[in-house]
Design an enzyme around this catalytic site. Structure first.
Site, short mmCIF file in Angstrom:
data_model
loop_
_atom_site.label_atom_id
_atom_site.label_comp_id
_atom_site.label_asym_id
_atom_site.label_seq_id
_atom_site.Cartn_x
_atom_site.Cartn_y
_atom_site.Cartn_z
N TYR A 200 22.85 -10.66 17.48
CA TYR A 200 22.46 -8.21 17.14
C TYR A 200 22.73 -8.05 15.96
O TYR A 200 23.42 -8.81 15.13
CB TYR A 200 23.78 -8.02 17.70
CG TYR A 200 23.82 -8.08 19.09
CD1 TYR A 200 23.88 -7.30 20.01
CD2 TYR A 200 24.46 -9.52 20.09
CE1 TYR A 200 23.96 -7.28 21.21
CE2 TYR A 200 24.61 -9.30 21.35
CZ TYR A 200 23.99 -9.00 22.65
OH TYR A 200 24.26 -8.31 23.15
N PRO A 292 23.22 -0.85 26.03
CA PRO A 292 23.38 -1.78 26.28
C PRO A 292 23.71 -2.88 25.72
O PRO A 292 23.70 -3.74 25.72
CB PRO A 292 21.36 -2.45 26.92
CG PRO A 292 20.69 -1.27 25.81
CD PRO A 292 22.00 0.06 26.25
C1 PHB Z 1 18.36 -8.97 27.36
O1 PHB Z 1 17.92 -9.87 26.91
O2 PHB Z 1 17.36 -7.59 27.33
C2 PHB Z 1 19.75 -8.59 26.50
C3 PHB Z 1 20.53 -8.92 25.83
C4 PHB Z 1 21.36 -8.65 25.68
C5 PHB Z 1 22.13 -7.91 25.71
C6 PHB Z 1 21.07 -6.48 25.94
C7 PHB Z 1 19.70 -7.00 26.74
O3 PHB Z 1 22.71 -6.89 25.32
#
Ligand code: PHB
Ligand code: APR
Length: 389
Positions: A200, A292
């Site tokens: 991230y 997300p």
């Molecule tokens: C994803 O793999 O699509 C994904 C993974 C972690 C997240 C959001 C999306 O926080």
């Protein structure tokens, strides 16, 4: 037609509820407005908390997940290229599993098809009626013929744009919402992931995420303005932007290729209160949305349906209303805990032009605090892997 529980929507929430009710000997019909192929065509996050993994195992739909899912001990955070690993396993003895939500949905669909439980796909004009009385009904049209289902309860598992929440009178429901001024542009590519764990990344150009679906398929995202369109993003432009937001060594080892999917998802935090209206219950995205960042959408939905299935089992087996009376409060407590965490991760990692240089310094201080404090890292680990007090 008559059933005990009419489930609106065959996404992960509706299908898991169907599976749990089936196991409890409670009769249910799922009514879905789209085709099964359409439902499986939606690409969403791919991280399961341990409690979601446990529940999918308990539901008997974990065979493929157990062979193809990948356990991760931690995640990497990157702030202007500075890396910080959050080792969940070392900090709190927990892990998460990377397994695509589309695959979870497929496993649930296959198990439902094999059991012969009734699902109506491609139902149009789905409407719910009389959920404030003792005998609610669902009506829909299929292949030009009108149908009516009488039931004891309606489970609104029909996502953010569904008919269930929209059918509740305005005065009976409160909405809490924040819409972020940006979205995530995501791509899928058949190349090995850039790192073993998820990264991230915060960068002054915007957030980026390196994720994966398998050891051969990667999923990447970059933060883009809400007004952006995928047509403006050639593959080359996407890869250049992603590299610019990552630590240079990571950017160097990124394996690119033609993307096999490209889409933009808006970011929103949203909660409806309460989650029960007489004989109607809201679950999953019909009840709440999280951005997300933190991958909580599916995990929250699974938590909701576990609570609802337990409450309905109590109602039918023990003739007790205690579970259904407690449903809304119990799910909302978990919802707000998870909303807070998803909002916090979003706040830490994205660029917010309106918060200026003060906002950026606060974000840096938040990141440095994580690096300096084991307690702060433990808190992140506890929330990311799923906090259930
Ligand atoms: C994803 O793999 O699509 C994904 C993974 C972690 C997240 C959001 C999306 O926080
Ligand atoms: N009638 C019948 N079905 C409907 C209606 C309607 N009026 N409106 C929507 N649906 C269906 C949608 O087509 C969809 O298949 O309800 C389903 C809702 O599924 P999701 O949107 O996936 O919502 P949910 O099951 O709550 O998912 C929870 O999984 O899909 C993710 O982002 C979601 O992470 C979240 C989690």
């Amino acid at each position: 037609m008559r059933t005990q529980v009419a489930i609106i929507g065959a996404g992960p929430a509706g299908l898991s509820l169907g599976r749990l009710l089936e196991a409890a000997g409670i009769d249910a019909i799922i009514i879905e407005q789209r085709s099964s192929d359409y439902v499986l065509g939606r690409i969403r996050a791919g991280v399961l908390e341990q409690s979601s993994v446990d529940l999918l195992r308990q539901m008997g739909v974990s065979q493929r997940m157990d062979s193809e899912g990948i356990f991760h001990d931690g995640v990497e955070l990157s702030f202007d290229g500075d890396m910080l690993r959050i080792d969940f396993n070392e900090l709190i003895g927990r892990k998460v599993m990377v397994y695509g939500q589309t695959e979870v949905t497929r496993d649930l669909m296959d198990s439902r098809a094999a059991s012969g439980a009734k699902t109506v796909y491609e139902a149009s004009d789905v409407q719910i009626h009389d959920f404030d009385r003792d005998c609610p009904r669902v009506t829909y049209t299929k292949d030009g013929t009108s149908h009516e289902i009488e039931c004891d309860f309606i489970a609104g598992c029909d996502g953010f744009h569904g008919v269930s929440r929209a059918s509740v009178p305005k005065h009976a429901i409160s909405i809490f919402e924040r819409v972020y001024p940006f979205g995530w542009l995501g791509v899928l590519v058949d190349q090995p992931p850039v790192a073993e764990e998820l990264i991230y990344a915060h960068h002054e150009r915007g957030f980026a995420l390196c994720s994966m679906r398998s050891l051969m398929r990667s999923r990447y995202y970059v933060q883009v303005d809400s007004s952006e369109r995928t047509e403006n993003w050639s593959d080359d432009r996407f890869w250049d932007e992603l590299r610019a937001r990552l630590n240079p060594d990571i950017a160097e080892s990124l394996k690119t290729g033609p993307t096999i999917e490209k889409s933009i998802a808006p970011l929103r935090s949203f909660v409806a209160e309460p989650l029960r209206f007489g004989r109607l219950f809201l679950t999953g995205d019909a009840a709440h949305i999280v951005p997300p960042t933190g991958a909580k959408g599916l995990n929250m939905a699974i938590h909701d349906v576990m609570e609802l299935a337990g409450a309905l089992r109590e109602y039918y087996e023990e003739r007790s209303n205690a579970g259904i009376d407690a449903y809304s409060g119990c799910v909302l407590a978990n919802t707000w805990r998870t909303e807070r965490f998803s909002w916090w991760m979003t706040q830490l990692l994205h660029t917010f032009p309106e918060s200026g240089n003060f906002g950026r310094r606060i974000q840096r201080a938040d990141f440095d605090y994580l690096g300096a404090s084991r307690i702060a890292r433990k808190s992140l680990a506890e929330n990311y892997t799923g906090f259930r007090p």
